[in-house]
Scaffold this motif. Structure first.
Motif, PDB file in Angstrom:
ATOM      1  N   GLY A 226       0.810  -1.209   0.000  1.00  0.00           N
ATOM      2  CA  GLY A 226       0.000   0.000   0.000  1.00  0.00           C
ATOM      3  C   GLY A 226       0.841   1.255   0.000  1.00  0.00           C
ATOM      4  N   CYS A 227       0.414   2.248  -0.779  1.00  0.00           N
ATOM      5  CA  CYS A 227       1.147   3.516  -0.870  1.00  0.00           C
ATOM      6  C   CYS A 227       0.516   4.621  -0.039  1.00  0.00           C
ATOM      7  N   ASN A 228      -0.704   4.434   0.435  1.00  0.00           N
ATOM      8  CA  ASN A 228      -1.263   5.371   1.412  1.00  0.00           C
ATOM      9  C   ASN A 228      -1.628   4.589   2.669  1.00  0.00           C
ATOM     10  N   GLY A 229      -1.569   5.242   3.805  1.00  0.00           N
ATOM     11  CA  GLY A 229      -1.812   4.581   5.074  1.00  0.00           C
ATOM     12  C   GLY A 229      -3.247   4.107   5.206  1.00  0.00           C
ATOM     13  N   ILE A 230      -3.481   3.174   6.125  1.00  0.00           N
ATOM     14  CA  ILE A 230      -4.825   2.631   6.285  1.00  0.00           C
ATOM     15  C   ILE A 230      -5.768   3.625   6.953  1.00  0.00           C
ATOM     16  N   PHE A 231      -5.242   4.619   7.663  1.00  0.00           N
ATOM     17  CA  PHE A 231      -6.086   5.598   8.345  1.00  0.00           C
ATOM     18  C   PHE A 231      -6.305   6.844   7.482  1.00  0.00           C
ATOM     19  N   GLN A 232      -7.448   7.474   7.693  1.00  0.00           N
ATOM     20  CA  GLN A 232      -7.731   8.739   7.023  1.00  0.00           C
ATOM     21  C   GLN A 232      -6.721   9.804   7.455  1.00  0.00           C
ATOM     22  N   LYS A 233      -6.503  10.759   6.559  1.00  0.00           N
ATOM     23  CA  LYS A 233      -5.506  11.793   6.823  1.00  0.00           C
ATOM     24  C   LYS A 233      -5.853  12.620   8.051  1.00  0.00           C
ATOM     25  N   PHE A 235      -7.116  11.575  10.812  1.00  0.00           N
ATOM     26  CA  PHE A 235      -6.964  10.819  12.049  1.00  0.00           C
ATOM     27  C   PHE A 235      -5.582  11.074  12.640  1.00  0.00           C
ATOM     28  N   LYS A 236      -5.534  11.620  13.855  1.00  0.00           N
ATOM     29  CA  LYS A 236      -4.261  12.020  14.468  1.00  0.00           C
ATOM     30  C   LYS A 236      -3.938  11.276  15.754  1.00  0.00           C
ATOM     31  N   THR A 237      -4.832  10.419  16.228  1.00  0.00           N
ATOM     32  CA  THR A 237      -4.598   9.753  17.514  1.00  0.00           C
ATOM     33  C   THR A 237      -3.333   8.905  17.457  1.00  0.00           C
ATOM     34  N   ILE A 238      -3.245   8.017  16.449  1.00  0.00           N
ATOM     35  CA  ILE A 238      -2.006   7.292  16.210  1.00  0.00           C
ATOM     36  C   ILE A 238      -1.141   8.180  15.322  1.00  0.00           C
ATOM     37  N   SER A 239       0.026   8.533  15.804  1.00  0.00           N
ATOM     38  CA  SER A 239       0.821   9.596  15.184  1.00  0.00           C
ATOM     39  C   SER A 239       1.626   9.152  13.972  1.00  0.00           C
ATOM     40  N   PHE A 240       1.619   7.869  13.634  1.00  0.00           N
ATOM     41  CA  PHE A 240       2.402   7.393  12.489  1.00  0.00           C
ATOM     42  C   PHE A 240       1.491   6.654  11.509  1.00  0.00           C
ATOM     43  N   ALA A 241       1.892   6.636  10.246  1.00  0.00           N
ATOM     44  CA  ALA A 241       1.110   5.941   9.221  1.00  0.00           C
ATOM     45  C   ALA A 241       1.373   4.442   9.272  1.00  0.00           C
ATOM     46  N   MET A 242       0.347   3.660   8.924  1.00  0.00           N
ATOM     47  CA  MET A 242       0.469   2.204   8.851  1.00  0.00           C
ATOM     48  C   MET A 242       0.087   1.768   7.436  1.00  0.00           C
ATOM     49  N   TYR A 243       0.959   1.006   6.790  1.00  0.00           N
ATOM     50  CA  TYR A 243       0.770   0.626   5.394  1.00  0.00           C
ATOM     51  C   TYR A 243       0.444  -0.865   5.276  1.00  0.00           C
ATOM     52  N   PRO A 244      -0.560  -1.217   4.464  1.00  0.00           N
ATOM     53  CA  PRO A 244      -0.865  -2.636   4.263  1.00  0.00           C
ATOM     54  C   PRO A 244       0.166  -3.298   3.344  1.00  0.00           C
ATOM     55  N   ILE A 245       0.793  -4.364   3.828  1.00  0.00           N
ATOM     56  CA  ILE A 245       1.808  -5.099   3.062  1.00  0.00           C
ATOM     57  C   ILE A 245       1.427  -6.578   3.124  1.00  0.00           C
ATOM     58  N   TYR A 246       1.041  -7.147   1.972  1.00  0.00           N
ATOM     59  CA  TYR A 246       0.541  -8.514   1.959  1.00  0.00           C
ATOM     60  C   TYR A 246       1.103  -9.301   0.781  1.00  0.00           C
ATOM     61  N   LEU A 247       1.448 -10.554   1.061  1.00  0.00           N
ATOM     62  CA  LEU A 247       1.839 -11.512   0.033  1.00  0.00           C
ATOM     63  C   LEU A 247       0.655 -12.422  -0.229  1.00  0.00           C
ATOM     64  N   ASN A 248       0.223 -12.451  -1.502  1.00  0.00           N
ATOM     65  CA  ASN A 248      -0.871 -13.327  -1.887  1.00  0.00           C
ATOM     66  C   ASN A 248      -0.328 -14.554  -2.599  1.00  0.00           C
ATOM     67  N   VAL A 249      -0.672 -15.730  -2.128  1.00  0.00           N
ATOM     68  CA  VAL A 249      -0.288 -16.982  -2.781  1.00  0.00           C
ATOM     69  C   VAL A 249      -1.555 -17.782  -3.065  1.00  0.00           C
ATOM     70  N   GLY A 250      -1.595 -18.424  -4.250  1.00  0.00           N
ATOM     71  CA  GLY A 250      -2.787 -19.172  -4.590  1.00  0.00           C
ATOM     72  C   GLY A 250      -2.676 -19.843  -5.949  1.00  0.00           C
ATOM     73  N   PHE A 251      -3.835 -20.230  -6.475  1.00  0.00           N
ATOM     74  CA  PHE A 251      -3.913 -20.959  -7.725  1.00  0.00           C
ATOM     75  C   PHE A 251      -4.868 -20.257  -8.683  1.00  0.00           C
ATOM     76  N   GLY A 252      -4.670 -20.522  -9.968  1.00  0.00           N
ATOM     77  CA  GLY A 252      -5.545 -19.974 -10.989  1.00  0.00           C
ATOM     78  C   GLY A 252      -5.874 -21.009 -12.048  1.00  0.00           C
ATOM     79  N   TYR A 253      -7.008 -20.813 -12.722  1.00  0.00           N
ATOM     80  CA  TYR A 253      -7.391 -21.663 -13.844  1.00  0.00           C
ATOM     81  C   TYR A 253      -7.399 -20.793 -15.098  1.00  0.00           C
ATOM     82  N   LEU A 254      -6.605 -21.194 -16.079  1.00  0.00           N
ATOM     83  CA  LEU A 254      -6.445 -20.439 -17.323  1.00  0.00           C
ATOM     84  C   LEU A 254      -7.310 -21.046 -18.409  1.00  0.00           C
ATOM     85  N   PHE A 255      -8.184 -20.204 -19.016  1.00  0.00           N
ATOM     86  CA  PHE A 255      -9.063 -20.668 -20.086  1.00  0.00           C
ATOM     87  C   PHE A 255      -8.339 -20.692 -21.435  1.00  0.00           C
TER      88      PHE A 255
END
Length: 255
Positions: A226-233, A235-255
């Protein structure tokens, strides 16, 4: 998460894409396209970069079971099908559970029906989850007959957000680090909920690979950052930005 609804949607995508791919009248029109339905799981979390001084130690981390299901259409732009552009649509969940020891951590907590805000020092348990509709738009390079590489931006719209938890074994300095001290010892705890302060819209970058295990079966791995933090701009209670970072693993079916 209503997983049955997502599975039904993905099956409808598969039927529609398969019909287009196999229709004899339009075969010559669509020969440069590939259609895929896929499913997998997201592993990761939302994190500040780098870890701020307020977070002294992460005691535990649980990425949870975050399912994903969707479909992808790839348009090849050269006769050799070496380069292409892919458009995807997927339904996915992201989330995590954490326990951490913090110091002077911005916090708004509820105690006996009263809201207190200030700086928390002690233990924090957090549960974060989001359900999103994600649209990745990526460039594709076919390295060889079996391996494809993709990279590009994604857009995400969240239709359900949660960020809540509780604090314990510590104390809150009301308003600022020198304010009145409210202690929580033993089984004493107070809750918080910042779910309404999470963004509905997020964007970021995605990159990964797709391996053709068989003619129609794909094994996929993609990293979404993620390039923007999960919180709205605002929101000031938590003073630092938090970015979503996820690895997706799985399967696909190709037609």
């Amino acid at each position: 998460m209503n997983i049955k609804k997502y599975i039904a949607t993905a099956l409808c995508m598969a039927i529609a894409l398969g019909a287009m791919a196999e229709a004899p009248v339009k075969k010559e029109k669509w020969y440069k396209f590939e259609y895929e339905v896929n499913a997998g799981t997201n592993i990761g979390g939302a994190s500040p970069l780098p870890l701020p001084a307020e977070i002294r130690h992460i005691n535990s981390f649980n990425p949870n079971l975050n399912l994903q299901i969707g479909a992808t259409v790839t348009k090849w732009i050269d006769p050799q099908k070496k380069w292409g552009v892919a458009l995807g649509l997927r339904f996915e969940t992201k989330g995590m559970d954490t326990r951490a020891r913090v110091k002077n951590y911005g916090m708004e907590i509820w105690q006996d029906g009263e809201m207190l805000d200030g700086r928390w020092t002690g233990m924090v348990k957090t549960k974060y989850s989001t359900q999103q509709l994600v649209v990745p738009i990526t460039g594709v390079w076919r390295a060889n007959r079996r391996l494809k590489v993709n990279f590009g931006p994604y857009l995400a719209f969240a239709f359900k957000n949660n960020f809540d938890g509780h604090v314990y074994e510590g104390y809150l300095r009301v308003s600022d680090p020198t304010g009145d001290k409210v202690e929580f010892n033993g089984d004493s705890r107070a809750t918080y909920d910042f779910g309404s302060d999470l963004r509905k819209f997020q964007w970021g970058m995605q990159g990964g690979v797709s391996w053709s295990a068989y003619k129609h079966l794909l094994v996929n791995a993609n990293l979404a950052w993620g390039c923007n933090g999960i919180f709205q701009k605002s929101f000031k209670t938590i003073s630092f930005a938090m970015y979503p970072i996820y690895l997706n693993v799985g399967f696909g079916y190709l037609f």
